[in-house]
Design a protein around this motif. Sequence first.
Motif, short mmCIF file in Angstrom:
data_model
loop_
_atom_site.label_atom_id
_atom_site.label_comp_id
_atom_site.label_asym_id
_atom_site.label_seq_id
_atom_site.Cartn_x
_atom_site.Cartn_y
_atom_site.Cartn_z
N ARG A 106 35.98 42.72 39.29
CA ARG A 106 35.72 41.32 39.69
C ARG A 106 36.73 40.93 40.77
N MET A 107 37.97 40.97 40.15
CA MET A 107 39.18 40.35 41.10
C MET A 107 39.33 41.27 42.16
N LYS A 108 39.11 42.58 42.43
CA LYS A 108 39.26 43.44 43.35
C LYS A 108 38.14 42.94 44.52
N SER B 267 36.51 40.02 44.60
CA SER B 267 37.06 38.40 45.05
C SER B 267 38.32 38.45 46.26
N VAL B 268 39.27 39.26 46.15
CA VAL B 268 40.33 38.94 47.12
C VAL B 268 39.96 39.65 48.49
N ARG B 269 38.95 40.41 48.40
CA ARG B 269 38.33 40.97 49.71
C ARG B 269 37.41 40.12 50.47
N ARG B 270 37.10 39.05 49.90
CA ARG B 270 36.14 38.09 50.58
C ARG B 270 36.83 37.09 51.40
N SER B 271 36.36 37.11 52.48
CA SER B 271 37.03 36.03 53.58
C SER B 271 35.84 35.33 54.54
N GLY B 272 36.12 34.43 55.14
CA GLY B 272 35.10 33.59 55.84
C GLY B 272 34.87 32.35 55.14
N ARG C 228 38.54 40.76 56.45
CA ARG C 228 39.67 40.10 57.14
C ARG C 228 40.28 40.82 58.46
N ASP D 107 37.48 32.45 44.15
CA ASP D 107 38.32 33.21 44.99
C ASP D 107 39.69 32.69 44.76
N ASP E 70 40.93 34.21 41.10
CA ASP E 70 40.80 35.64 40.98
C ASP E 70 42.21 36.11 41.67
N LEU F 228 45.00 38.43 39.94
CA LEU F 228 45.51 39.75 40.35
C LEU F 228 46.77 39.89 40.54
N PHE G 259 45.25 48.14 39.22
CA PHE G 259 45.32 47.74 40.56
C PHE G 259 45.71 48.66 41.48
N ASP H 233 44.98 46.49 46.61
CA ASP H 233 44.41 45.57 45.90
C ASP H 233 45.56 44.26 46.04
N GLU I 51 45.75 42.96 49.41
CA GLU I 51 44.52 42.02 49.77
C GLU I 51 44.86 40.69 49.12
N ALA I 52 45.30 40.55 47.87
CA ALA I 52 45.42 39.40 47.11
C ALA I 52 46.56 38.60 47.90
N ARG J 166 47.12 38.59 51.16
CA ARG J 166 46.54 38.35 52.37
C ARG J 166 45.52 37.21 52.12
N ALA J 167 44.72 37.06 50.91
CA ALA J 167 43.84 36.07 50.70
C ALA J 167 44.78 34.94 50.25
N GLU K 152 45.60 32.96 53.50
CA GLU K 152 44.22 32.31 54.12
C GLU K 152 44.05 30.93 53.35
#
Lengths: 75, 473
Positions: free
Chosen positions: A38-40, A42-47, A60, B310, B313, B317, B352, B356, B359-360, B362-363, B366
């Motif tokens: 789930r975490m993997k 979530s962190v790839r969601r952007s926008g 991203r 978001d 998580d 992570l 992970f 991963d 990406e965390a 980078r999130a 943002e």
Amino acid sequence: MAEPIPPDRFTVLVERAGLKLTPEEFEELREGSRFVERMKESVRRSGPREARLRGVTRPREKTAEPAHIFIAGKD
Amino acid sequence: MDPSRLTIAQASAAIAQGSLAPLSLVDSYLERIASLDGELHSYVLVLAEEARERARALAAEPSRGPLHGIPLSLKDIYWTRGRRTTAGSRLCLDFVPAEDAETWRRLEAAGAILLGKNETHEFAIGGPDFTLPFPPARNPWNTAHYPAGSSSGSAVAVAAGLTAGALGSDTGGSIRGPAAFNGIAGLKPTYGRVSRRGVFPLSYTLDHCGPLTRTVEDCALLLQAIAGHDPLDPASADRPVPDYRKALERRLDGMAIGVIRHFHEADAVAGFGPENAPNPAYCAAFEEACRTLEKAGARLVDLRLSPLLDYADANRLIMLAEAFALHETDFQERPQGFGRYAFARIGLGAFFSAADYVEALRARRELCREFREATEGVDAVVSANATAPAPKIDTVPLWGVFERASYTAPYNLLGAPALSLPIGFEDGLPLAFQIAGKPFAESSVFKVGYAFEQATPFHRERPPIAASLPGRT
């Protein structure tokens, strides 16, 4: 909700991490791996928020930097 | 007079006036610890004779300031020179640090007295685990209930009147969760505001050290003493420290406060499942708290951010990846030393990939930008804390930390200051919300918190077990 990682794939990850697990520990961690999945995601969601809530996300930008950037000469 | 009922500010004034001796204050807490902590388990080490000796010495000295002669306690992940520091783990039962945590060094220099070390979840993540060397602390409002974690012992000791104040640590909510369930004030300062040096790490980029106290004013007093640049902590910020007590006012006229409702009204269920729906009593208490801020003069503004999941998580992570990295050798060489909860939770960090983790991060950048832009026109933010009262301690599941909607994790990710304050009760157990601010805006957070506290009775409520002992009134 994401599913736990399948046993055969999880075995590879456990070996890569250098862990020696009892069968009980293996199953307990595998059960928890659904949160890893789930975490993997979530962190790839952007926008925008509303799009994310609908499961619509955009990749991203490649130039999007991580939060922690090395600063030469600081240490 | 029962000195243990005084806030830090009140005790400080009494000591300064000569009407209260530090030794009397120390003794009042030691009596309560001896009488009550067999049930509450908030301490793993009590330094009775050392505390008395220091109280006598301080009584003979000129005042060092508002913390002169004030007894405090530390979560047992803070290093204390020459005194065992276990991090709640069998792996560290014999660890005796050669140095004090920088935060304790500053408090001691300010005249504080160390009463003892408080129970913690193992390595600030693994609890409540009944297989550890020290039993989990119990909620003083009802000892069958969970006090939250991981700064459980610190919060219980403050709420039950077994210390005047305590330090905890917060990587995803470990100060503010226990503050909420125990009905006290707990502050996670800005990342970099308070040194982390000499505190067992859980996650290098998310760990924060901060105070737990009975009032906002006491929180401000403790932060004043521990805030400020530490050149030996690579994350420490070299910025001036304002006078936090000066910010404490009863009115909020001219202030704009952002209210984030969608975290608990929509995102908890959407992201974490229907069992995370907030209690109706909680929602009512949250709205009443917002009205209180309005009556104090604030203008409320609805804020909308990315979904709570978001934020949470990305926090989890990063935390797990960093935690596994720092414990990797022990996981490989002596895994039997961990308790079940710490082993399972930190162990997830092994799965992970490097991508991963990046990406965390980078999130994270943002989401930090989003928060900065969303809060441009406001002075502070309020949002929910736990949206139900403390559950029974024997019903806390192993994976609850990831199943449950975490309302505290966003502020760790953002590095922003966040204060938990009580806003009511349900079934005799406290409820709380959070007041957050822009990075390094602790003064604004305290200002809002103090005004709220002055307009409400919740901070004066004490658990029945915190009543004065016989012979003390």
